[in-house]
Motif scaffolding. Sequence first.
Motif, PDB file in Angstrom:
ATOM      1  N   GLN A 170     -52.719   6.174 -65.187  1.00  0.00           N
ATOM      2  CA  GLN A 170     -51.972   5.131 -64.505  1.00  0.00           C
ATOM      3  C   GLN A 170     -51.941   5.474 -63.015  1.00  0.00           C
ATOM      4  OE1 GLN A 170     -50.223   7.096 -67.000  1.00  0.00           O
ATOM      5  NE2 GLN A 170     -51.179   5.813 -68.545  1.00  0.00           N
ATOM      6  N   ALA A 171     -52.065   4.458 -62.161  1.00  0.00           N
ATOM      7  CA  ALA A 171     -52.004   4.661 -60.717  1.00  0.00           C
ATOM      8  C   ALA A 171     -51.123   3.580 -60.106  1.00  0.00           C
ATOM      9  CB  ALA A 171     -53.403   4.616 -60.104  1.00  0.00           C
ATOM     10  N   ALA A 172     -50.314   3.982 -59.107  1.00  0.00           N
ATOM     11  CA  ALA A 172     -49.455   3.041 -58.384  1.00  0.00           C
ATOM     12  C   ALA A 172     -49.635   3.272 -56.892  1.00  0.00           C
ATOM     13  CB  ALA A 172     -48.000   3.242 -58.781  1.00  0.00           C
ATOM     14  N   ASN A 173     -49.770   2.196 -56.153  1.00  0.00           N
ATOM     15  CA  ASN A 173     -50.031   2.246 -54.724  1.00  0.00           C
ATOM     16  C   ASN A 173     -48.849   1.611 -53.986  1.00  0.00           C
ATOM     17  OD1 ASN A 173     -51.039   2.041 -52.129  1.00  0.00           O
ATOM     18  ND2 ASN A 173     -52.836   0.826 -52.690  1.00  0.00           N
ATOM     19  N   GLY A 181     -49.424  -2.364 -55.677  1.00  0.00           N
ATOM     20  CA  GLY A 181     -49.684  -2.668 -57.078  1.00  0.00           C
ATOM     21  C   GLY A 181     -50.089  -1.430 -57.841  1.00  0.00           C
ATOM     22  N   GLY A 182     -50.654  -1.657 -59.000  1.00  0.00           N
ATOM     23  CA  GLY A 182     -51.042  -0.538 -59.845  1.00  0.00           C
ATOM     24  C   GLY A 182     -52.247  -0.869 -60.694  1.00  0.00           C
ATOM     25  N   VAL A 191     -53.404   6.115 -47.771  1.00  0.00           N
ATOM     26  CA  VAL A 191     -52.385   5.104 -48.057  1.00  0.00           C
ATOM     27  C   VAL A 191     -51.007   5.738 -47.879  1.00  0.00           C
ATOM     28  CG1 VAL A 191     -53.844   3.787 -49.640  1.00  0.00           C
ATOM     29  CG2 VAL A 191     -52.436   5.633 -50.536  1.00  0.00           C
ATOM     30  N   THR A 192     -49.976   4.890 -47.842  1.00  0.00           N
ATOM     31  CA  THR A 192     -48.616   5.415 -47.695  1.00  0.00           C
ATOM     32  C   THR A 192     -48.358   6.445 -48.779  1.00  0.00           C
ATOM     33  OG1 THR A 192     -47.929   3.323 -46.746  1.00  0.00           O
ATOM     34  CG2 THR A 192     -46.188   4.800 -47.513  1.00  0.00           C
ATOM     35  N   THR A 193     -48.436   6.044 -50.042  1.00  0.00           N
ATOM     36  CA  THR A 193     -48.412   7.008 -51.138  1.00  0.00           C
ATOM     37  C   THR A 193     -49.110   6.401 -52.349  1.00  0.00           C
ATOM     38  OG1 THR A 193     -46.283   7.882 -50.376  1.00  0.00           O
ATOM     39  CG2 THR A 193     -47.016   8.563 -52.551  1.00  0.00           C
ATOM     40  N   LEU A 194     -49.999   7.190 -52.925  1.00  0.00           N
ATOM     41  CA  LEU A 194     -50.674   6.843 -54.167  1.00  0.00           C
ATOM     42  C   LEU A 194     -50.150   7.799 -55.227  1.00  0.00           C
ATOM     43  CD1 LEU A 194     -52.927   5.300 -55.720  1.00  0.00           C
ATOM     44  CD2 LEU A 194     -54.449   7.175 -55.071  1.00  0.00           C
ATOM     45  N   TYR A 195     -49.642   7.255 -56.334  1.00  0.00           N
ATOM     46  CA  TYR A 195     -49.132   8.054 -57.446  1.00  0.00           C
ATOM     47  C   TYR A 195     -50.089   7.900 -58.618  1.00  0.00           C
ATOM     48  CZ  TYR A 195     -44.829   7.675 -54.732  1.00  0.00           C
ATOM     49  OH  TYR A 195     -43.897   7.715 -53.726  1.00  0.00           O
ATOM     50  N   VAL A 196     -50.463   9.007 -59.243  1.00  0.00           N
ATOM     51  CA  VAL A 196     -51.366   8.968 -60.400  1.00  0.00           C
ATOM     52  C   VAL A 196     -50.746   9.796 -61.517  1.00  0.00           C
ATOM     53  CG1 VAL A 196     -53.671   9.494 -61.266  1.00  0.00           C
ATOM     54  CG2 VAL A 196     -53.385   8.689 -58.914  1.00  0.00           C
ATOM     55  N   SER A 197     -50.737   9.235 -62.720  1.00  0.00           N
ATOM     56  CA  SER A 197     -50.223   9.929 -63.908  1.00  0.00           C
ATOM     57  C   SER A 197     -51.290   9.912 -64.992  1.00  0.00           C
ATOM     58  CB  SER A 197     -48.970   9.233 -64.441  1.00  0.00           C
ATOM     59  OG  SER A 197     -47.955   9.211 -63.470  1.00  0.00           O
ATOM     60  N   TYR A 198     -51.224  10.881 -65.895  1.00  0.00           N
ATOM     61  CA  TYR A 198     -52.183  10.933 -66.998  1.00  0.00           C
ATOM     62  C   TYR A 198     -51.473  11.388 -68.263  1.00  0.00           C
ATOM     63  CZ  TYR A 198     -52.107  15.957 -67.090  1.00  0.00           C
ATOM     64  OH  TYR A 198     -51.685  17.262 -67.242  1.00  0.00           O
TER      65      TYR A 198
END
Length: 142
Positions: free
Chosen positions: A73-76, A102-103, A128-135
């Motif tokens: 999953q990724a959120a921008n 978005g994501g 980017v401001t912040t990119l979050y990635v989960s697995y």
Amino acid sequence: IMLGAEARDSDISAHASGDAARGVLSLLGKLVALPYALPGELISGTGSSTGTADTALMAALGAGTQIYVTSIQAANSSATDTLVHIKDGSTTLMTLAVPANGGAEAELPSPLRLTANTALNFASTTAVTTLYVSYHGYQAAE
């Protein structure tokens, strides 16, 4: 008819090709079948980045142990669209398009299998401001 199998809370030792092997149950008697693993082998984590350098989601697990990824999953949080590369060390395995504010999500019925003793990393193609990635996934002996 009762099914016989071995109750375990961790993986069994690897067998040689062609050897007979016992089935495996969780300690509650649930049959373990891929793509799911024993509860003690499940892994998950998250990371964040504002740049384009590789960022670790999970460090290498040691000789002979591999990471299997079943979802990403990724959120921008930025106003800028980006791509995120999911990597086996420095090798890109897959790319997700993550829109501005978005994501994106990928469920992987055939897990991404990393090379043994290699970290799971990600990298954005754009700062980017912040990119979050989960697995989510599991670990297993090769």
